[in-house]
Design an enzyme around this catalytic site. Sequence first.
Site, PDB file in Angstrom:
ATOM      1  N   CYS A 192      54.049  14.225  89.210  1.00 33.72           N
ATOM      2  CA  CYS A 192      54.871  14.814  88.153  1.00 33.72           C
ATOM      3  C   CYS A 192      54.111  15.930  87.435  1.00 33.72           C
ATOM      4  CB  CYS A 192      55.291  13.733  87.163  1.00 33.72           C
ATOM      5  SG  CYS A 192      56.348  14.328  85.816  1.00 33.72           S
ATOM      6  N   CYS A 217      57.873   5.521  85.308  1.00 31.86           N
ATOM      7  CA  CYS A 217      58.956   5.847  84.374  1.00 31.86           C
ATOM      8  C   CYS A 217      60.336   5.689  84.985  1.00 31.86           C
ATOM      9  CB  CYS A 217      58.759   7.256  83.823  1.00 31.86           C
ATOM     10  SG  CYS A 217      58.981   8.594  85.026  1.00 31.86           S
TER      11      CYS A 217
END
Length: 365
Positions: free
Chosen positions: A101, A193
């Site tokens: 990410c 997440c």
Amino acid sequence: MRVLAAMSGGVDSAVAAALAVDAGHDVTGVHLALSQNRQTLRSGSRGCCSVEDSHDARRVADELGIPFYVWDLADRFTEDVVDDFVAEYAAGRTPNPCLRCNEKIKFTAVLDRALGLGFDAVVTGHHARLDGTELRRSVDAAKDQSYVLGVLTPEQLAAAMFPLGGMTKDRVREIAAERGFGVAAKPDSHDICFIPDGDTRGFLSRRLGSQPGPVVDAATGRQVGEHDGTYGFTVGQRRGLGIAAGDQRPRYVLGIEPVTRTVTVGTADLAGVPAVRTGAPTWTGRAPQLPFAAQVQVRAHGAPVACRVRPDDGGGLLVEFADQQRGVAPGQSAVFYEPDPDRGDRVLGQAAVTAAVEREAGVRR
């Protein structure tokens, strides 16, 4: 400077944005909408990018008196992070989605867009330090995130700001409380997440389906169990193996072969490896001359170990550990740090592990 503050809705990014304002920068806040189902409510410390997080970030921006926007990067996040995560596990590797990410979203998609809009830098709440453009560990060792930033290039680091790297997490919360931020006591996000329930195996099973195969003992070659998919395992894993090995000695995952759907397990004396091979490295500064000595960290929360780094075939590296290491899985990143004790917190770069060097013949890793 014109600064874009990436505001996740947590306490770290809130305080980072506040410190950028205090420093006199012209700050604009942006929340990244990464989830394709943002209306799902956050559950304690699990998950992020929910509608609650967006509201929390907006409230902080309002209190700071800065402009605030939401950028929808859900499709890009799904393609570059979630789909990559699934594909890596399907191939028998263990990816780090936070590192991916940072590489693909926060410091490529976001930074590129920010620079294109005329911003000079992006400020985030990462716990790491910048000494000029040199990336270093945070002073708070327990919260250090330099490992997941080790993939950044010198150009990206030159346009990054990490104002929290010189303070502890307790101090961050104190600053937030002093300013009256509602996120001052908000729990830190844990786990992955986009898997808010923490059930990684279940998430992968829903994506990849049942793919049963054998669990084989490395020492005897005997099948000691069955599984529903190699994606449910990672090298070094001890718990949840579901095997009957015939004695009480703990077993560890030694290797994963997705083509034959075979998971190989063995005792602790077989779990250590002396070295690993990697793909092509990326460097946070000038590329060091090979071979070189370094400290290497192979997991986000692992301890660094001394190593010798040599060139390997195909542009990759051969990383020789001073002491054998367990649980080094293909797909993980080997992040290199300066070996000098006075500068041992400086990040040199990283490379993805492709294979362990065999210690015992017949054990595929």
